[in-house]
Design an enzyme around this catalytic site. Structure first.
Site, short mmCIF file in Angstrom:
data_model
loop_
_atom_site.label_atom_id
_atom_site.label_comp_id
_atom_site.label_asym_id
_atom_site.label_seq_id
_atom_site.Cartn_x
_atom_site.Cartn_y
_atom_site.Cartn_z
N TYR A 30 -23.52 17.51 4.39
CA TYR A 30 -24.48 16.75 5.22
C TYR A 30 -23.72 15.91 6.25
CZ TYR A 30 -27.75 13.16 6.66
OH TYR A 30 -28.49 12.30 7.43
N SER A 112 -28.41 2.16 10.82
CA SER A 112 -29.49 3.13 11.04
C SER A 112 -30.75 2.70 10.31
CB SER A 112 -29.04 4.50 10.52
OG SER A 112 -30.16 5.34 10.30
N GLN A 133 -30.40 0.29 14.83
CA GLN A 133 -30.91 1.50 15.49
C GLN A 133 -32.30 1.81 14.96
OE1 GLN A 133 -30.74 4.84 13.47
NE2 GLN A 133 -32.36 5.39 14.92
N TYR A 135 -35.64 4.33 14.88
CA TYR A 135 -36.39 5.55 15.20
C TYR A 135 -37.73 5.06 15.75
CZ TYR A 135 -33.37 8.88 12.76
OH TYR A 135 -32.34 9.68 12.39
N ARG A 170 -30.44 22.43 10.08
CA ARG A 170 -29.12 22.40 9.45
C ARG A 170 -29.10 23.30 8.21
NH1 ARG A 170 -29.47 16.05 10.09
NH2 ARG A 170 -29.50 16.01 12.35
N LYS A 257 -30.15 5.55 22.93
CA LYS A 257 -29.10 6.42 22.37
C LYS A 257 -29.59 7.87 22.35
CE LYS A 257 -26.32 7.09 18.20
NZ LYS A 257 -26.87 8.25 17.47
N HIS A 281 -25.78 13.29 19.32
CA HIS A 281 -25.97 13.08 17.88
C HIS A 281 -24.87 13.79 17.09
CE1 HIS A 281 -29.49 11.48 15.47
NE2 HIS A 281 -28.75 11.96 14.50
N ARG A 284 -25.63 17.51 16.17
CA ARG A 284 -26.48 17.78 15.00
C ARG A 284 -27.92 18.11 15.34
NH1 ARG A 284 -24.30 15.73 10.23
NH2 ARG A 284 -26.23 14.95 9.34
#
Ligand code: FMN
Length: 386
Positions: A30, A112, A133, A135, A170, A257, A281, A284
């Site tokens: 990960y 995060s 940060q 979302y 992923r 960002k 990122h 990713r």
């Protein structure tokens, strides 16, 4: 060498290799992986390393200083710790280790929204210096609640993420059934049994959870449920309507960002951001993405006098940081690097990684004959001269 520097691990490859031996495979994959076929993650570092710098030897020079200022704050080095989700899954207690190390070494730490330490603890460990940060929350009430908490925690900078309109594709994480807390499949149990220090520390510090989101999150989500929860709680795609109320409410510095184009940089200026992080990122999200070192120079040249342009994705060493700064970045961030450090060296991983990067970066400045980080662009060898 600083006393935090461990000479057994002088390079990022040393740290990554050691971390791989100590972290269960599902968690290491990960951390380490990109998305799809990993084209973007490989391209980021490969293209950074194409950048060449010109040294000056026959010239006197004072002592090089690695200090620099960004977002109105002075830091001891031109790099910081990027926001990384689920940190405690990769190395138990790593957000605390990294927040403390960042504060001690006077570099920024960005927490995060989806990591395993809450805003209030990050603020306590950094004496109100942690950046946060965010979302983009789907519900206005959740957004305002988180912003109020970040403000109460005295976060000086809010970093709004724009490059997750969808969850990255992923394959390894899908195969591993990545979950928080870790899914106890036979394969995962066998992987954990092979990593006793990780397992012991996970017992010691407890199962990692989304600490900041705890008041709002159901427990025991697998990857699919996590995706559904994230989709419901955070409406991935940002737009002007969603940014405006955040800019109106947030009195501190605001950074966007995930900027990868001149158009988004221009919009960021128009919408009142104080800074942007040119980022994909860490490769990713979009495997067909341009490397950040190739999008950076155009954005910095065009808008660097109107907004502070920072950069991340693919940096792994002091020379890489110098390459990015020479190419127009005012500041840089790294994500995986610091987790490799924690995976390899546990509690000492944050201090060591910072010390190693700083030592490497200063050596480059001395070679170039550069006293101030702001002078690095003078040493860039343009593509046409190579
Ligand atoms: C495991 C992992 C999780 C991440 N989680 C987040 C996140 O929650 N929020 C965010 O803004 N960026 C996240 N990122 C992206 C980083 O902030 C940063 O952009 C990226 O790691 C930079 O690339 P590098 O790892 O090559 O230094 C994550 C990156 C990694 C590797």
């Amino acid at each position: 060498m600083a006393k935090e520097f461990n000479p057994d691990y002088p390079s990022m490859d040393d740290l990554r290799n050691k971390a791989m031996l100590r972290i269960p495979r599902f968690a290491f994959e990960y951390l380490d992986g990109g998305c799809n076929e990993d084209v973007s993650v490989v391209r980021n570092t490969a293209e950074i390393r194409e950048v060449q710098l010109q040294p000056r030897y026959l010239r006197n020079k004072g002592i090089s200083s690695t200090k620099t200022t960004v977002m109105g704050m002075e830091f001891d080095a031109p790099f910081g710790i990027a926001p990384v989700g689920l940190q405690g899954l990769m190395w138990p207690n790593s957000p605390e280790i990294l927040a403390k190390a960042a504060h001690k070494n006077k570099i920024p730490f960005i927490l995060s929204t989806v990591t395993t330490m809450h805003i209030e603890r990050a603020s306590e460990l950094t004496e109100g210096n942690a950046w946060f940060q965010l979302y983009n929350p789907a519900e206005d009430s959740l957004r305002d609640d988180i912003l109020n908490r970040a403000e109460a925690a005295q976060c000086p900078v809010l970093v709004l993420l724009c490059d997750v309109p969808t969850f990255g594709y992923r394959p390894r994480d899908i195969r591993n059934g990545l979950a928080l807390p870790p899914k106890m499949s036979i394969t995962n149990i066998l992987q954990i049994m092979g990593k006793p220090t990780w397992a012991f520390n996970t017992l010691k510090y407890g199962q990692p959870t989304f600490e900041t989101l705890k008041p709002y999150t159901p427990e025991g989500l697998n990857l699919k449920q996590l995706g559904q929860f994230m989709d419901k709680t955070f409406s991935g795609r940002l737009n002007e309507e969603r940014i405006k109320p955040i800019r109106d409410k947030w009195k501190g510095k605001l950074v966007l960002k995930g900027v990868a184009s001149e158009q988004d940089a221009q919009d960021a200026i128009r919408l009142g951001f104080d800074g942007i992080i040119v980022s994909n990122h860490g490769g990713r999200q979009l495997d067909a993405a341009q490397s950040t070192i190739s999008s950076l120079p155009g954005i910095a040249a065009k808008y660097g006098d109107q907004i502070e342009v920072m950069m991340d994705s693919g940096l792994r060493s002091g020379p890489d940081i110098a390459r990015a700064m020479s190419s127009g970045a005012k500041f840089t961030f790294m994500g995986r690097s610091f987790l490799y450090g924690c995976g390899a060296l546990g509690n000492k991983g944050g201090d060591h990684t910072i010390s190693m990067l700083k030592t490497q970066f200063k050596q480059v400045m001395d070679q170039l004959c550069c006293e101030r980080v702001e002078d690095l662009p003078k040493h860039l060898i343009p593509n046409e001269s190579k």
